[in-house]
Write an enzyme that holds these catalytic residues in place. Structure first.
Site, PDB file in Angstrom:
ATOM      1  N   CYS A 199       0.882  -1.164   0.000  1.00  0.00           N
ATOM      2  CA  CYS A 199       0.000   0.000   0.000  1.00  0.00           C
ATOM      3  C   CYS A 199       0.913   1.206   0.000  1.00  0.00           C
ATOM      4  CB  CYS A 199      -0.925   0.020   1.212  1.00  0.00           C
ATOM      5  SG  CYS A 199      -1.948   1.513   1.273  1.00  0.00           S
ATOM      6  N   CYS A 229      -0.581   4.353   2.427  1.00  0.00           N
ATOM      7  CA  CYS A 229      -0.642   4.230   3.897  1.00  0.00           C
ATOM      8  C   CYS A 229      -0.400   2.778   4.291  1.00  0.00           C
ATOM      9  CB  CYS A 229      -1.967   4.757   4.439  1.00  0.00           C
ATOM     10  SG  CYS A 229      -3.426   4.080   3.608  1.00  0.00           S
ATOM     11  N   SER A 230      -1.445   2.088   4.754  1.00  0.00           N
ATOM     12  CA  SER A 230      -1.255   0.681   5.123  1.00  0.00           C
ATOM     13  C   SER A 230      -2.546  -0.107   4.931  1.00  0.00           C
ATOM     14  CB  SER A 230      -0.788   0.571   6.580  1.00  0.00           C
ATOM     15  OG  SER A 230      -1.731   1.189   7.455  1.00  0.00           O
TER      16      SER A 230
END
Length: 212
Positions: free
Chosen positions: A111, A114-115
């Site tokens: 990603c 972000c996550s």
């Protein structure tokens, strides 16, 4: 035997907390005392992450795909629906795509913003997945990143990188390891790791399989 086990359990339970565990417990007590957190709601959240979400769910999906060709086709065609068949889905996993590793193609997931991560089938993202170096370099130098994480991919194998977003999350269907013919879903699921479903590792062959 039972009495000794009970004594051990009591001693373990009575051990004083230290470090992060102590700080978490203190924060929890403070929030409950001030009425900001409902203890029952907190217990429900803890139970969810301990038992209801996590890589053990993804492992079941992978094992079923390995043993059921019809399910595998549905999984690769409409992952969200196929994963829902097994009872997994919801927040952070509403829209899923499953990509298959083959002898000619290796997939890995990142990603870059972000996550974003499929919590229902993999649990919370590991620290390295959220780190800036992984997020930046996975797209630029995927082979180098994989090598640093312990996985070398032959030059003749194509490496494809998939960028998860808040709208779409990916799960890698790893290659089934040699030496597992005739294994049950439960036996196969026990081999599948979180990292293999992110695409930064292979599912290890069972001991002795490579010696045959």
């Amino acid at each position: 035997m039972s009495h000794e086990h009970d004594d051990d359990h009591v001693r373990e339970h009575d051990k004083p907390l230290s470090g992060p565990a102590l700080r978490v417990k203190a924060l929890e007590s403070l929030l409950v005392e001030k009425g900001l957190v409902d203890p029952k709601a907190l217990d429900a959240v803890i139970d969810m992450y301990e038992t209801k979400v996590g890589p053990h769910n993804g492992a079941r999906i992978v094992a079923r795909a390995w043993t059921d060709p019809a399910y595998k086709r549905r999984l690769l065609t409409d992952a969200t629906a196929a994963i829902g068949e097994v009872g997994f889905g919801g927040q952070q996993g509403e829209d899923m795509v499953v990509i298959e590793n083959t002898p000619k193609v290796h997939n890995m997931v990142v990603c870059t913003l972000c996550s974003c991560y499929p919590w229902p089938v993999l649990g919370l993202p590991p620290v390295w997945y959220k780190s800036a170096p992984y997020r930046a370099r996975a797209v630029i130098d995927p082979r180098g990143v994989l090598k640093e994480l312990g996985l070398e991919v032959n030059e003749e194998v194509e490496v494809r990188v998939w960028d998860s977003t808040a709208e779409l999350r990916y799960l890698v269907l790893p290659e089934r390891p040699a030496g597992t013919d005739g294994w049950t879903e439960e036996q196969l699921a026990a081999l599948v790791t979180r990292d293999a479903m992110v695409g930064v590792a292979r599912v290890p062959a069972p001991k002795g399989a490579l010696d045959r």
